[in-house]
Enzyme design. Structure first.
Site, PDB file in Angstrom:
ATOM      1  N   GLY A 109       0.991  -5.050   0.847  1.00  0.00           N
ATOM      2  CA  GLY A 109      -0.101  -5.083   0.097  1.00  0.00           C
ATOM      3  C   GLY A 109      -0.006  -5.949  -1.209  1.00  0.00           C
TER       4      GLY A 109
ATOM      5  N   GLU B 237       4.632  -4.795   7.315  1.00  0.00           N
ATOM      6  CA  GLU B 237       3.807  -3.788   7.668  1.00  0.00           C
ATOM      7  C   GLU B 237       4.239  -3.536   9.157  1.00  0.00           C
ATOM      8  OE1 GLU B 237       2.691  -6.178   5.938  1.00  0.00           O
ATOM      9  OE2 GLU B 237       1.391  -5.240   4.567  1.00  0.00           O
TER      10      GLU B 237
ATOM     11  N   ALA C 275       0.898  -1.414  -0.228  1.00  0.00           N
ATOM     12  CA  ALA C 275      -0.059   0.057   0.053  1.00  0.00           C
ATOM     13  C   ALA C 275       0.905   0.925  -0.068  1.00  0.00           C
ATOM     14  CB  ALA C 275      -1.083  -0.080   1.267  1.00  0.00           C
TER      15      ALA C 275
ATOM     16  N   GLU D 191      -0.508  -9.245  -0.706  1.00  0.00           N
ATOM     17  CA  GLU D 191      -1.802  -9.597  -0.349  1.00  0.00           C
ATOM     18  C   GLU D 191      -2.634  -9.360  -1.800  1.00  0.00           C
ATOM     19  OE1 GLU D 191      -1.654  -6.402   2.501  1.00  0.00           O
ATOM     20  OE2 GLU D 191      -2.605  -7.865   3.912  1.00  0.00           O
TER      21      GLU D 191
HETATM   22  N1  CAA Z   1       4.393   3.614  -0.522  1.00  0.00           N
HETATM   23  C1  CAA Z   1       4.878   4.683  -0.892  1.00  0.00           C
HETATM   24  N2  CAA Z   1       6.059   4.946  -1.499  1.00  0.00           N
HETATM   25  C2  CAA Z   1       6.871   3.741  -1.882  1.00  0.00           C
HETATM   26  C3  CAA Z   1       6.506   2.569  -1.432  1.00  0.00           C
HETATM   27  C4  CAA Z   1       5.213   2.559  -0.638  1.00  0.00           C
HETATM   28  N3  CAA Z   1       4.996   1.329  -0.065  1.00  0.00           N
HETATM   29  N4  CAA Z   1       7.476   1.798  -1.767  1.00  0.00           N
HETATM   30  C5  CAA Z   1       8.516   2.228  -2.171  1.00  0.00           C
HETATM   31  N5  CAA Z   1       7.981   3.801  -2.485  1.00  0.00           N
HETATM   32  C6  CAA Z   1       8.888   4.826  -3.310  1.00  0.00           C
HETATM   33  C7  CAA Z   1       9.958   5.505  -2.440  1.00  0.00           C
HETATM   34  O1  CAA Z   1       9.520   6.259  -1.450  1.00  0.00           O
HETATM   35  C8  CAA Z   1      10.848   6.061  -3.386  1.00  0.00           C
HETATM   36  O2  CAA Z   1      10.127   6.929  -3.924  1.00  0.00           O
HETATM   37  P1  CAA Z   1      10.987   8.589  -4.005  1.00  0.00           P
HETATM   38  O3  CAA Z   1      11.819   8.160  -5.232  1.00  0.00           O
HETATM   39  O4  CAA Z   1      10.184   9.533  -4.289  1.00  0.00           O
HETATM   40  O5  CAA Z   1      11.681   8.587  -2.603  1.00  0.00           O
HETATM   41  C9  CAA Z   1      10.586   4.983  -4.687  1.00  0.00           C
HETATM   42  O6  CAA Z   1       9.371   4.195  -4.470  1.00  0.00           O
HETATM   43  C10 CAA Z   1      11.485   4.079  -4.755  1.00  0.00           C
HETATM   44  O7  CAA Z   1      11.779   3.186  -3.584  1.00  0.00           O
HETATM   45  P2  CAA Z   1      13.111   2.982  -2.684  1.00  0.00           P
HETATM   46  O8  CAA Z   1      14.012   4.375  -3.164  1.00  0.00           O
HETATM   47  O9  CAA Z   1      12.927   2.711  -1.345  1.00  0.00           O
HETATM   48  O10 CAA Z   1      13.595   1.748  -3.458  1.00  0.00           O
HETATM   49  P3  CAA Z   1      14.836   0.583  -2.948  1.00  0.00           P
HETATM   50  O11 CAA Z   1      14.945  -0.223  -4.003  1.00  0.00           O
HETATM   51  O12 CAA Z   1      15.556   1.341  -2.101  1.00  0.00           O
HETATM   52  O13 CAA Z   1      13.941  -0.370  -1.922  1.00  0.00           O
HETATM   53  C11 CAA Z   1      11.849  -1.425  -1.272  1.00  0.00           C
HETATM   54  C12 CAA Z   1      12.706  -0.936  -2.524  1.00  0.00           C
HETATM   55  C13 CAA Z   1      12.587  -2.167  -0.160  1.00  0.00           C
HETATM   56  C14 CAA Z   1      10.560  -2.121  -1.716  1.00  0.00           C
HETATM   57  C15 CAA Z   1      11.356  -0.173  -0.436  1.00  0.00           C
HETATM   58  O14 CAA Z   1      11.079   0.713  -1.426  1.00  0.00           O
HETATM   59  C16 CAA Z   1      10.338  -0.448   0.615  1.00  0.00           C
HETATM   60  O15 CAA Z   1      10.601  -0.941   1.779  1.00  0.00           O
HETATM   61  N6  CAA Z   1       9.112  -0.071   0.402  1.00  0.00           N
HETATM   62  C17 CAA Z   1       7.916  -0.146   1.570  1.00  0.00           C
HETATM   63  C18 CAA Z   1       7.640  -1.622   1.468  1.00  0.00           C
HETATM   64  C19 CAA Z   1       6.569  -1.755   2.298  1.00  0.00           C
HETATM   65  O16 CAA Z   1       6.634  -1.436   3.720  1.00  0.00           O
HETATM   66  N7  CAA Z   1       5.066  -2.141   2.105  1.00  0.00           N
HETATM   67  C20 CAA Z   1       4.065  -2.309   3.166  1.00  0.00           C
HETATM   68  C21 CAA Z   1       3.401  -1.030   3.051  1.00  0.00           C
HETATM   69  S1  CAA Z   1       2.202  -1.051   4.346  1.00  0.00           S
HETATM   70  C22 CAA Z   1       0.857  -1.962   3.522  1.00  0.00           C
HETATM   71  O17 CAA Z   1       1.030  -2.486   2.375  1.00  0.00           O
HETATM   72  C23 CAA Z   1      -0.343  -2.134   4.404  1.00  0.00           C
HETATM   73  C24 CAA Z   1      -1.128  -3.246   3.957  1.00  0.00           C
HETATM   74  O18 CAA Z   1      -1.516  -4.475   4.337  1.00  0.00           O
HETATM   75  C25 CAA Z   1      -2.469  -3.090   2.776  1.00  0.00           C
END
Ligand code: CAA
Length: 278
Positions: free
Chosen positions: A128, A151, A67, A131
């Site tokens: 997500g 999460e 998400a 999911e």
């Molecule tokens: N939401 C919003 N933006 C996101 C995102 C997310 N889940 N995942 C990545 N992005 C964005 C980053 O902020 C970044 O944007 P900017 O360039 O504007 O800064 C861009 O995508 C590229 O991401 P990274 O620079 O972080 O890329 P990376 O290769 O270094 O890392 C990653 C990749 C490990 C997937 C890392 O992006 C990450 O950990 N993302 C979050 C993953 C996460 O926590 N997901 C769970 C979300 S909560 C959820 O899903 C609730 C539910 O159950 C529905």
């Protein structure tokens, strides 16, 4: 084919719709607009009489990174609760036609468009993303796929079905480990755990393999395919005796179809059946 800002829809075969998540700047993180595009594209394919199966995929880097954290970070409890935030994710599980997820890169569970970063071309799914992928009927993973429910590292738990669907798929203790530690697992481990059908190691890649599988499913009689999907899904909702009864009633009802007569006659005549989907 309809145009969507965050999703590319194509027809690699007349009977197969390919839905590619396309929000590269955010690694396919699922904000409201993106999710609406995904569900509209899938629903449209589900209702198209020419389509027999759908494939959903992301990019090589990410199926979906879960998400959209930036969109949800300032949400209050009242907003989340009164709007029933994420309840609309259930639309994917309700599609009638089979959905094959091809996951590459990150897929956070919330896939079936989930968030263990779901990188479905199953290169990866997170949260997500996972999911989201978990709502698909068949999951194929690229060797690069990374799946997880991270999460817990954000102070929450999966909200797109991760705790429930994962527990049914890979059991309690493995789900607990994923949900409570946020550990991201690789494609090999996902295959061992039964989280994905298989890792696609062929050079042609996971999307091609998913399309091939979708073509095969689409080549069967559609009424029986719909019944098969409905019956298997019932296994997750009903007791064994209710499920067995439901299955048997669906089986009985297929004797009212032309495809049943054609399929069994073709077998007896040693020829290939010609389905009319009726
Ligand atoms: N939401 C919003 N933006 C996101 C995102 C997310 N889940 N995942 C990545 N992005 C964005 C980053 O902020 C970044 O944007 P900017 O360039 O504007 O800064 C861009 O995508 C590229 O991401 P990274 O620079 O972080 O890329 P990376 O290769 O270094 O890392 C990653 C990749 C490990 C997937 C890392 O992006 C990450 O950990 N993302 C979050 C993953 C996460 O926590 N997901 C769970 C979300 S909560 C959820 O899903 C609730 C539910 O159950 C529905």
């Amino acid at each position: 084919l309809a145009y969507y800002e965050n999703v590319i829809v194509s027809k690699p075969d007349p009977a197969v719709a390919l839905i590619t998540l396309n929000r590269p700047n955010a690694l396919n993180a699922l904000n409201a607009a993106h999710f609406n595009d995904i569900s509209s594209a899938l629903r449209e394919a589900d209702q198209d009489p020419a389509t027999g199966a759908m494939v959903i995929t992301g990019s090589d880097k990410a199926f979906a990174a879960g998400a959209d954290i930036k969109e949800m970070k300032d949400k209050t409890f009242a907003e989340a609760y009164t709007s029933n935030y994420l309840a609309n994710w259930e639309v994917i599980a309700k599609l009638r036609k089979p959905v094959i997820a091809a996951v590459s890169g990150y897929a956070h569970c919330h896939t079936s468009l989930g968030n263990v970063a779901i990188y479905v071309t199953l290169v990866g799914k997170l949260g997500g993303g996972l999911e989201l992928a978990l709502q698909a009927d068949i999951l194929l993973a690229a060797p690069s796929a990374k799946l997880g429910q991270p999460e817990i590292n954000l102070g929450v738990i999966p909200g797109g079905g991760g705790t429930q669907r994962l527990a049914r798929l890979i059991g309690k203790s493995r789900t607990m480990e994923m949900v409570l530690t946020g550990r991201i697992i690789d494609a090999e481990e996902a295959e061992r755990w039964g989280l994905v059908n298989r890792v696609v190691r062929e050079d042609s890649g996971v999307v091609d393999a998913a399309i091939k599988l979708a073509k095969e499913v689409a080549s069967k009689g559609r009424v029986a395919v719909t019944a098969g999907k409905e019956a298997v899904n019932a296994a997750f909702e009903l007791s064994l005796s209710e499920g067995l009864r439901f299955e048997r009633r669906l089986f009985h009802s297929l004797f009212a179809t032309k495809d049943q007569k054609e399929g069994m006659t073709a077998f007896a005549e040693k020829r290939k059946p010609e389905w009319t989907h009726s």
